[in-house]
Design a protein around this motif. Structure first.
Motif, PDB file in Angstrom:
ATOM      1  N   ILE A  93      -0.811  -9.069   8.854  1.00 46.97           N
ATOM      2  CA  ILE A  93       0.046  -8.582   7.941  1.00 46.97           C
ATOM      3  C   ILE A  93      -0.425  -8.609   7.025  1.00 46.97           C
ATOM      4  N   TYR A  94      -1.397  -9.639   6.476  1.00 48.19           N
ATOM      5  CA  TYR A  94      -1.809  -9.734   5.010  1.00 48.19           C
ATOM      6  C   TYR A  94      -2.584  -8.404   4.294  1.00 48.19           C
ATOM      7  N   TRP A  95      -3.304  -7.882   5.665  1.00 54.11           N
ATOM      8  CA  TRP A  95      -3.587  -6.567   5.128  1.00 54.11           C
ATOM      9  C   TRP A  95      -2.645  -5.135   5.195  1.00 54.11           C
ATOM     10  N   LYS A  96      -1.842  -5.352   6.076  1.00 52.01           N
ATOM     11  CA  LYS A  96      -0.678  -4.235   5.896  1.00 52.01           C
ATOM     12  C   LYS A  96       0.018  -4.663   4.587  1.00 52.01           C
ATOM     13  N   LEU A  97       0.097  -5.696   4.020  1.00 47.84           N
ATOM     14  CA  LEU A  97       0.734  -5.893   2.842  1.00 47.84           C
ATOM     15  C   LEU A  97      -0.150  -5.270   1.613  1.00 47.84           C
ATOM     16  N   LYS A  98      -1.292  -5.630   1.808  1.00 42.90           N
ATOM     17  CA  LYS A  98      -2.067  -5.501   0.651  1.00 42.90           C
ATOM     18  C   LYS A  98      -2.943  -4.514   0.173  1.00 42.90           C
ATOM     19  N   GLY A  99      -2.940  -3.330   2.154  1.00 37.80           N
ATOM     20  CA  GLY A  99      -2.972  -1.676   1.786  1.00 37.80           C
ATOM     21  C   GLY A  99      -1.316  -1.212   1.706  1.00 37.80           C
ATOM     22  N   ILE A 100      -1.156  -1.424   2.053  1.00 43.28           N
ATOM     23  CA  ILE A 100       0.276  -0.905   0.949  1.00 43.28           C
ATOM     24  C   ILE A 100       0.491  -0.555  -0.211  1.00 43.28           C
ATOM     25  N   ILE A 101       0.820  -2.037  -0.442  1.00 50.76           N
ATOM     26  CA  ILE A 101       0.516  -1.750  -2.365  1.00 50.76           C
ATOM     27  C   ILE A 101      -0.736  -1.003  -2.739  1.00 50.76           C
ATOM     28  N   LEU A 102      -1.754  -1.638  -2.904  1.00 46.54           N
ATOM     29  CA  LEU A 102      -3.081  -0.617  -3.134  1.00 46.54           C
ATOM     30  C   LEU A 102      -2.699   0.884  -3.224  1.00 46.54           C
ATOM     31  N   LEU A 103      -2.717   1.547  -1.447  1.00 43.07           N
ATOM     32  CA  LEU A 103      -2.011   2.645  -1.728  1.00 43.07           C
ATOM     33  C   LEU A 103      -1.368   3.072  -2.701  1.00 43.07           C
ATOM     34  N   PHE A 104       0.163   2.618  -2.901  1.00 43.55           N
ATOM     35  CA  PHE A 104       0.649   2.775  -4.225  1.00 43.55           C
ATOM     36  C   PHE A 104       0.378   2.780  -5.578  1.00 43.55           C
ATOM     37  N   ILE A 105      -0.478   1.762  -5.806  1.00 44.21           N
ATOM     38  CA  ILE A 105      -1.666   1.582  -6.872  1.00 44.21           C
ATOM     39  C   ILE A 105      -1.804   3.231  -7.542  1.00 44.21           C
ATOM     40  N   TYR A 106      -2.783   3.223  -6.520  1.00 41.75           N
ATOM     41  CA  TYR A 106      -3.393   4.497  -6.330  1.00 41.75           C
ATOM     42  C   TYR A 106      -3.068   5.461  -6.400  1.00 41.75           C
ATOM     43  N   PHE A 107      -1.785   5.913  -5.751  1.00 40.73           N
ATOM     44  CA  PHE A 107      -0.935   7.088  -5.831  1.00 40.73           C
ATOM     45  C   PHE A 107      -0.478   7.381  -7.598  1.00 40.73           C
ATOM     46  N   PHE A 108       0.247   6.505  -7.886  1.00 44.61           N
ATOM     47  CA  PHE A 108       0.260   6.489  -9.365  1.00 44.61           C
ATOM     48  C   PHE A 108      -1.192   6.493 -10.252  1.00 44.61           C
ATOM     49  N   GLU A 109      -2.179   6.431  -9.203  1.00 42.00           N
ATOM     50  CA  GLU A 109      -3.115   6.459 -10.421  1.00 42.00           C
ATOM     51  C   GLU A 109      -3.872   7.778 -10.350  1.00 42.00           C
ATOM     52  N   VAL A 110      -3.659   8.494  -9.113  1.00 37.79           N
ATOM     53  CA  VAL A 110      -3.660   9.965  -9.222  1.00 37.79           C
ATOM     54  C   VAL A 110      -3.305  10.878 -10.091  1.00 37.79           C
ATOM     55  N   LEU A 111      -1.958  10.498 -10.096  1.00 39.25           N
ATOM     56  CA  LEU A 111      -0.327  11.024 -10.375  1.00 39.25           C
ATOM     57  C   LEU A 111      -0.598  11.110 -11.968  1.00 39.25           C
ATOM     58  N   LYS A 112      -1.550  10.080 -12.706  1.00 41.13           N
ATOM     59  CA  LYS A 112      -1.421   9.770 -13.771  1.00 41.13           C
ATOM     60  C   LYS A 112      -2.550  10.864 -14.215  1.00 41.13           C
ATOM     61  N   ALA A 113      -3.974  10.825 -13.429  1.00 39.02           N
ATOM     62  CA  ALA A 113      -4.684  11.865 -13.622  1.00 39.02           C
ATOM     63  C   ALA A 113      -4.451  13.461 -13.460  1.00 39.02           C
ATOM     64  N   GLY A 114      -3.813  13.572 -13.806  1.00 37.19           N
ATOM     65  CA  GLY A 114      -3.283  14.286 -12.606  1.00 37.19           C
ATOM     66  C   GLY A 114      -4.128  15.387 -12.076  1.00 37.19           C
TER      67      GLY A 114
END
Length: 319
Positions: free
Chosen positions: A286-307
């Motif tokens: 459960i810990y990694w499930k929640l952490k993984g989802i959060i980190l994935l969304f953070i990475y998505f916005f990083e990729v989006l911001k970097a174009g």
């Protein structure tokens, strides 16, 4: 790098000379061309033997019809190339295909598995593109094992390094894959850890005709029984390749999913959604499930911001 072209044939005598000549008449020569005839009942053998005087030409004449996967197996066992190219006997290569692909492998040393766009001809015409630009598709072990993702294309567009092919072939389930054995190559390359790349240039001519097994079987996708049997066959292939190569699914899927996603330089929204699905549905911690989802969304916005988000639609058809 030594190159091998494997041509598989069964009763395609009418098309066979075009396929063989397209492999022979490349701007850069194949080091060897191996044709495997799957016990054809037409005059294929007569045509094949007419090319036997060519220095780089070999052939295997099977005495029993066993299907496409069997031909892949026997052709690969006989092959000596560092790069293995696959060609169906009813398709053809553009004259600069090998030159272009060889240059691509040399420029992209990480490339283990390569496929390209293709042009349909025959009863249908048009250009089929997976994407309008060349792509580094990264690694896809988890996407394939967990979700069955199929990252590749038709047989005649496929090539791979020998070390990857050696981890896949030979495969024993020849009765299951008498046709559509390119599934074994595409899924298999992902499972054994190939880094995949795509060329957007249509370098292969894909013939559409009434006897075309792959094209005519696509309608079977709506058949529940067909898809269920294909799922079982896929599971058997995955289990076999994991045992053969001593592979196991990692314990922390969320952690490895994010790292696999990051091997794709310009991921698509679909890629994020697939890894989100893996983390949400399959991560047991459960810990990694929640952490993984959060980190994935953070990475998505990083990729989006970097174009770097790839907004191209996949599988574009240009007629």
């Amino acid at each position: 790098m030594k190159t091998t072209c494997l041509i598989n044939n069964y009763n395609y005598a009418y098309f066979l000379p075009e396929a063989i000549n397209s492999a022979l008449n490349q701007t850069v020569n194949f080091d060897e061309i191996i044709i495997v005839d799957d016990a054809s009942t037409d005059n294929s053998v007569e045509i094949i033997t007419k090319f036997s005087h060519k220095d780089n030409f070999k052939y295997i004449l099977k005495d029993r019809n066993q299907g496409q996967l069997s031909s892949f197996n026997e052709g690969f066992i006989a092959a000596t190339g560092d790069l293995i190219f696959f060609l169906d006997a009813d398709d053809t290569y553009e004259s600069k295909y090998l030159e272009y692909a060889l240059n691509f492998y040399q420029r992209n040393r990480e490339c283990d598995f390569l496929f390209c766009a293709y042009q349909k001809f025959g009863v249908e015409q048009g250009i089929f593109l997976e994407d309008e630009s060349d792509l580094d598709l990264g690694y896809s072990v988890l996407k394939t094992l967990c979700l069955g993702e199929w990252i590749g294309s038709i047989t005649s567009t496929l090539s791979m390094r020998r070390e990857i092919a050696n981890k896949i072939l030979p495969i024993p389930y020849i009765d299951d894959w008498r046709v559509r054995a390119d599934d074994c190559l595409v899924w298999g390359a992902s499972v054994v850890g190939a880094k995949k790349f795509y060329i957007s240039k249509p370098l292969v001519m894909y013939r559409i005709h009434k006897s075309n097994n792959f094209h005519n079987s696509k309608s079977s996708g709506k058949n529940i029984s067909f898809e269920y049997k294909r799922l079982l066959k896929r599971s058997a292939i995955f289990n076999y390749l994991m045992q053969k190569n001593s592979l196991n699914l990692p314990l922390l899927l969320a952690h490895y999913s994010l790292n696999e996603l990051k091997t794709i330089p310009c991921p698509k929204i679909k890629d994020f959604s697939l890894y989100l699905k893996i983390i949400f549905l399959l991560e047991k911690n459960i810990y990694w499930k929640l952490k993984g989802i959060i980190l994935l969304f953070i990475y998505f916005f990083e990729v989006l911001k970097a174009g770097k988000l790839n907004s191209q639609n996949s599988k574009l058809k240009i007629i």
